[in-house]
Design an enzyme around this catalytic site. Sequence first.
Site, PDB file in Angstrom:
ATOM      1  N   HIS A  48      25.666   3.221  14.798  1.00 28.75           N
ATOM      2  CA  HIS A  48      24.632   2.526  15.566  1.00 28.75           C
ATOM      3  C   HIS A  48      23.747   1.723  14.634  1.00 28.75           C
ATOM      4  CE1 HIS A  48      25.682   4.166  19.429  1.00 28.75           C
ATOM      5  NE2 HIS A  48      25.840   5.336  18.863  1.00 28.75           N
ATOM      6  N   PHE A  50      22.110  -0.848  14.922  1.00 29.56           N
ATOM      7  CA  PHE A  50      20.797  -1.218  15.438  1.00 29.56           C
ATOM      8  C   PHE A  50      19.949   0.020  15.729  1.00 29.56           C
ATOM      9  CE2 PHE A  50      18.219  -1.893  19.344  1.00 29.56           C
ATOM     10  CZ  PHE A  50      17.181  -2.585  18.727  1.00 29.56           C
ATOM     11  N   ASN A 182      14.533  -2.386  31.563  1.00 33.71           N
ATOM     12  CA  ASN A 182      15.662  -2.365  32.495  1.00 33.71           C
ATOM     13  C   ASN A 182      16.298  -3.758  32.568  1.00 33.71           C
ATOM     14  OD1 ASN A 182      17.427  -1.454  34.473  1.00 33.71           O
ATOM     15  ND2 ASN A 182      15.809  -0.716  35.851  1.00 33.71           N
ATOM     16  N   PHE A 183      17.385  -3.837  33.281  1.00 34.68           N
ATOM     17  CA  PHE A 183      18.074  -5.103  33.579  1.00 34.68           C
ATOM     18  C   PHE A 183      18.518  -5.857  32.328  1.00 34.68           C
ATOM     19  CE2 PHE A 183      15.332  -4.338  37.347  1.00 34.68           C
ATOM     20  CZ  PHE A 183      16.355  -4.130  38.267  1.00 34.68           C
ATOM     21  N   LEU A 184      18.880  -5.106  31.291  1.00 37.52           N
ATOM     22  CA  LEU A 184      19.459  -5.754  30.109  1.00 37.52           C
ATOM     23  C   LEU A 184      20.836  -6.291  30.487  1.00 37.52           C
ATOM     24  CD1 LEU A 184      19.827  -6.404  27.089  1.00 37.52           C
ATOM     25  CD2 LEU A 184      20.516  -4.019  26.752  1.00 37.52           C
ATOM     26  N   CYS A 185      20.998  -7.582  30.317  1.00 41.37           N
ATOM     27  CA  CYS A 185      22.270  -8.196  30.713  1.00 41.37           C
ATOM     28  C   CYS A 185      22.557  -9.401  29.832  1.00 41.37           C
ATOM     29  CB  CYS A 185      22.180  -8.640  32.182  1.00 41.37           C
ATOM     30  SG  CYS A 185      23.698  -9.377  32.786  1.00 41.37           S
ATOM     31  N   VAL A 186      23.760  -9.441  29.306  1.00 43.74           N
ATOM     32  CA  VAL A 186      24.225 -10.597  28.530  1.00 43.74           C
ATOM     33  C   VAL A 186      25.455 -11.150  29.245  1.00 43.74           C
ATOM     34  CG1 VAL A 186      25.290 -11.277  26.333  1.00 43.74           C
ATOM     35  CG2 VAL A 186      23.283  -9.785  26.323  1.00 43.74           C
ATOM     36  N   SER A 192      29.216  -8.960  22.619  1.00 42.24           N
ATOM     37  CA  SER A 192      29.596  -8.497  21.272  1.00 42.24           C
ATOM     38  C   SER A 192      29.152  -9.439  20.170  1.00 42.24           C
ATOM     39  CB  SER A 192      31.119  -8.277  21.179  1.00 42.24           C
ATOM     40  OG  SER A 192      31.518  -7.383  22.174  1.00 42.24           O
ATOM     41  N   LYS A 193      28.116 -10.199  20.420  1.00 41.85           N
ATOM     42  CA  LYS A 193      27.579 -11.099  19.384  1.00 41.85           C
ATOM     43  C   LYS A 193      26.226 -10.603  18.884  1.00 41.85           C
ATOM     44  CE  LYS A 193      29.699 -15.196  21.549  1.00 41.85           C
ATOM     45  NZ  LYS A 193      30.805 -15.353  20.600  1.00 41.85           N
ATOM     46  N   LEU A 195      23.588  -9.952  20.529  1.00 40.44           N
ATOM     47  CA  LEU A 195      22.427 -10.529  21.221  1.00 40.44           C
ATOM     48  C   LEU A 195      21.542  -9.419  21.804  1.00 40.44           C
ATOM     49  CD1 LEU A 195      21.526 -13.385  21.665  1.00 40.44           C
ATOM     50  CD2 LEU A 195      22.809 -13.454  23.816  1.00 40.44           C
ATOM     51  N   ALA A 196      22.173  -8.319  22.252  1.00 38.75           N
ATOM     52  CA  ALA A 196      21.395  -7.241  22.886  1.00 38.75           C
ATOM     53  C   ALA A 196      20.301  -6.703  21.942  1.00 38.75           C
ATOM     54  CB  ALA A 196      22.327  -6.131  23.360  1.00 38.75           C
ATOM     55  N   THR A 218      17.192   3.899  30.784  1.00 33.21           N
ATOM     56  CA  THR A 218      18.414   4.664  31.042  1.00 33.21           C
ATOM     57  C   THR A 218      19.611   3.797  30.658  1.00 33.21           C
ATOM     58  OG1 THR A 218      18.570   3.820  33.311  1.00 33.21           O
ATOM     59  CG2 THR A 218      17.500   5.952  33.025  1.00 33.21           C
ATOM     60  N   LEU A 434      15.205   2.157  38.434  1.00 24.24           N
ATOM     61  CA  LEU A 434      16.034   1.415  39.395  1.00 24.24           C
ATOM     62  C   LEU A 434      17.348   0.962  38.777  1.00 24.24           C
ATOM     63  CD1 LEU A 434      13.184  -0.763  40.895  1.00 24.24           C
ATOM     64  CD2 LEU A 434      14.072   1.423  41.736  1.00 24.24           C
TER      65      LEU A 434
HETATM   66  C1  LIG Z   1      24.670  -4.054  27.741  1.00 24.44           C
HETATM   67  C2  LIG Z   1      24.961  -5.411  27.139  1.00 24.44           C
HETATM   68  C3  LIG Z   1      23.751  -6.307  27.274  1.00 24.44           C
HETATM   69  C4  LIG Z   1      25.246  -5.214  25.637  1.00 24.44           C
HETATM   70  O1  LIG Z   1      25.580  -6.436  25.080  1.00 24.44           O
HETATM   71  P1  LIG Z   1      26.874  -6.589  24.164  1.00 24.44           P
HETATM   72  O2  LIG Z   1      27.112  -8.041  23.981  1.00 24.44           O
HETATM   73  O3  LIG Z   1      27.951  -5.759  24.755  1.00 24.44           O
HETATM   74  O4  LIG Z   1      26.456  -5.897  22.778  1.00 24.44           O
HETATM   75  P2  LIG Z   1      25.791  -6.573  21.478  1.00 24.44           P
HETATM   76  O5  LIG Z   1      26.843  -6.946  20.521  1.00 24.44           O
HETATM   77  O6  LIG Z   1      24.858  -7.664  21.861  1.00 24.44           O
HETATM   78  O7  LIG Z   1      24.898  -5.357  20.912  1.00 24.44           O
HETATM   79  C5  LIG Z   1      25.441  -4.129  20.606  1.00 24.44           C
HETATM   80  C6  LIG Z   1      24.311  -3.158  20.400  1.00 24.44           C
HETATM   81  O8  LIG Z   1      23.615  -2.968  21.643  1.00 24.44           O
HETATM   82  C7  LIG Z   1      23.610  -1.593  21.967  1.00 24.44           C
HETATM   83  N1  LIG Z   1      23.711  -1.414  23.404  1.00 24.44           N
HETATM   84  C8  LIG Z   1      24.770  -1.651  24.196  1.00 24.44           C
HETATM   85  N2  LIG Z   1      24.479  -1.350  25.468  1.00 24.44           N
HETATM   86  C9  LIG Z   1      23.211  -0.924  25.471  1.00 24.44           C
HETATM   87  C10 LIG Z   1      22.363  -0.461  26.489  1.00 24.44           C
HETATM   88  N3  LIG Z   1      22.768  -0.387  27.748  1.00 24.44           N
HETATM   89  N4  LIG Z   1      21.110  -0.121  26.165  1.00 24.44           N
HETATM   90  C11 LIG Z   1      20.690  -0.190  24.890  1.00 24.44           C
HETATM   91  N5  LIG Z   1      21.469  -0.617  23.873  1.00 24.44           N
HETATM   92  C12 LIG Z   1      22.711  -0.970  24.175  1.00 24.44           C
HETATM   93  C13 LIG Z   1      24.836  -1.054  21.293  1.00 24.44           C
HETATM   94  O9  LIG Z   1      24.756   0.341  21.144  1.00 24.44           O
HETATM   95  C14 LIG Z   1      24.806  -1.792  19.975  1.00 24.44           C
HETATM   96  O10 LIG Z   1      23.855  -1.250  19.096  1.00 24.44           O
HETATM   97  P3  LIG Z   1      24.319  -0.189  17.943  1.00 24.44           P
HETATM   98  O11 LIG Z   1      25.184  -0.936  16.996  1.00 24.44           O
HETATM   99  O12 LIG Z   1      23.065   0.324  17.333  1.00 24.44           O
HETATM  100  O13 LIG Z   1      25.067   0.878  18.666  1.00 24.44           O
HETATM  101  C15 LIG Z   1      26.193  -6.098  27.790  1.00 24.44           C
HETATM  102  O14 LIG Z   1      27.346  -5.343  27.523  1.00 24.44           O
HETATM  103  C16 LIG Z   1      26.036  -6.237  29.289  1.00 24.44           C
HETATM  104  O15 LIG Z   1      25.373  -7.155  29.762  1.00 24.44           O
HETATM  105  N6  LIG Z   1      26.694  -5.320  30.042  1.00 24.44           N
HETATM  106  C17 LIG Z   1      26.627  -5.324  31.487  1.00 24.44           C
HETATM  107  C18 LIG Z   1      25.278  -4.885  31.961  1.00 24.44           C
HETATM  108  C19 LIG Z   1      24.854  -3.541  31.406  1.00 24.44           C
HETATM  109  O16 LIG Z   1      25.642  -2.626  31.258  1.00 24.44           O
HETATM  110  N7  LIG Z   1      23.563  -3.447  31.088  1.00 24.44           N
HETATM  111  C20 LIG Z   1      22.964  -2.223  30.609  1.00 24.44           C
HETATM  112  C21 LIG Z   1      22.519  -1.425  31.747  1.00 24.44           C
HETATM  113  S1  LIG Z   1      21.916   0.133  31.221  1.00 24.44           S
END
Ligand SMILES: CC(C)(COP(=O)(O)OP(=O)(O)OC[C@H]1O[C@@H](n2cnc3c(N)ncnc32)[C@H](O)[C@@H]1OP(=O)(O)O)[C@@H](O)C(=O)NCCC(=O)NCCS
Length: 434
Positions: A48, A50, A182-186, A192-193, A195-196, A218, A434
């Site tokens: 992890h 990050f 909440n509502f984290l979405c890419v 996988s770039k 951005l999260a 959550t 939510l």
């Molecule tokens: C969740 C989401 C934003 C992650 O983005 P991504 O492009 O897959 O991942 P990134 O390469 O940007 O970042 C990876 C990092 O984010 C972390 N991460 C992934 N999902 C996460 C989440 N739901 N909450 C917090 N961190 C999260 C990973 O653990 C990783 O960090 P680490 O190396 O310390 O483990 C993306 O997969 C997405 O939009 N998914 C659909 C919606 C979703 O599931 N949202 C979360 C709801 S809880």
Amino acid sequence: MADKDSSSGSNSQNLDQDSAVNPLSNFQNTLENIVQKFQGSNLNNQQHKFWETQPVGQFKDVGNSSLPEGPIEPPTPLSEVKQEPYNLPSLYEWTVCDMDSDEVCNEVYVLLTNNYVEDDDNLFRFNYSKEFLRWGLRPPGYFRSWHIGVRVKASKKLVAFITGIPVKLRVRDEVVRMAEVNFLCVHKKLRSKRLAPVMIKEVTRRIHLENIWQAAYTAGVLLPTPITTCQYWHRTLHPKKLIDVGFSRLGERMTMSRAIKLYRLPSSTATIGLRKMELRDVPAVTRLLRNYLSRFVVAPLFDDDEVEHWLLPQEDVVDSYVVESPDTHEITDFFSFYTLPSSILNNPNYSTLKAAYTFYNVSTATPLHQLIQDALIIAKQKDFDVYNALDIMENEPFLKELKFGRGDGQLYYYLYNYRLKDALQPSELGLVLL
Ligand SMILES: CC(C)(COP(=O)(O)OP(=O)(O)OC[C@H]1O[C@@H](n2cnc3c(N)ncnc32)[C@H](O)[C@@H]1OP(=O)(O)O)[C@@H](O)C(=O)NCCC(=O)NCCS
């Protein structure tokens, strides 16, 4: 399958009387077990990159009871909080998403509808409505600056989103001002770039600017380190549709007609004095809710304004019912559920799964299972296909009694910059996100 994910659709649920009443197997899902399994399979890798840099409980510290409970890092003086946003890759720019604007709200809706949480089999995707998003993102005292988007500079297309809202959360005897993130979405094309992590750091920075240093969130994925691990349970209301769309399947000893019979509900509610919650009920509901939530180790502390916001019924967003004693006119109980449909992906016959999610319920005079049975009846009358509930608070007994079936996967709850000495049982948690 991750369980926030599976709550957008679960294909593991057997419509089989036994599976609906199976006792919970707590052992396999204790946090230490999960973390041990995880550590065992990843001994030499840094898993992890990050989260290991963040003030959150780390896996290596699980079970170390010498660490103090409370904030992991002290607040920094506000003047030392970074004043400019974090850098994004050069093609992208930050935007504040003004949810009052129909146009922006629609952009957020479209991003989430096409890119938010799916189940593992990609059969379902959450489809939060615009009205729901406005409700969920604008509680009393909300900060517009915490509704954060990312746009493509050239086209202005919205491609990522993350939000915070303020909450007062009590952890044992401490009431802490926090954010619920909440509502984290890419967007699918930008995954996988990394951005999260930038999105999470930016929302954290803006939360710090309001002098708030803790957050609750959550996820369906295991990150360092959950405060508890919960399970979604599903009460079938429309067996045939759930089977047709792949949400459920018939167990070996079950036929469609037996399933329809098994999940049939009475045509009217049983509780005398049950009626829709109204504005005048807010003080009584606040009292009931504050009193009830004081039983849990971690729970929000709601005032009247928040109860009005979160519980006053809103068509297709949140439903709340109170029980008014016919004799004393006192409000003795209430239940509530919110409306969160999922898109059904690639099914020729159906496009939407209509799901109700249990929210906050308090029983003092009416047995809880009777209240929830009435909630199921009302949900059925409103044409919901399924009624979902987590095994938090005092939900577990009614789950078994009312023929909920256990979903697959877990929903993990986290606190940012706050350590608990030990993980909680789901029944010690009084918080619904939510
Ligand atoms: C969740 C989401 C934003 C992650 O983005 P991504 O492009 O897959 O991942 P990134 O390469 O940007 O970042 C990876 C990092 O984010 C972390 N991460 C992934 N999902 C996460 C989440 N739901 N909450 C917090 N961190 C999260 C990973 O653990 C990783 O960090 P680490 O190396 O310390 O483990 C993306 O997969 C997405 O939009 N998914 C659909 C919606 C979703 O599931 N949202 C979360 C709801 S809880």
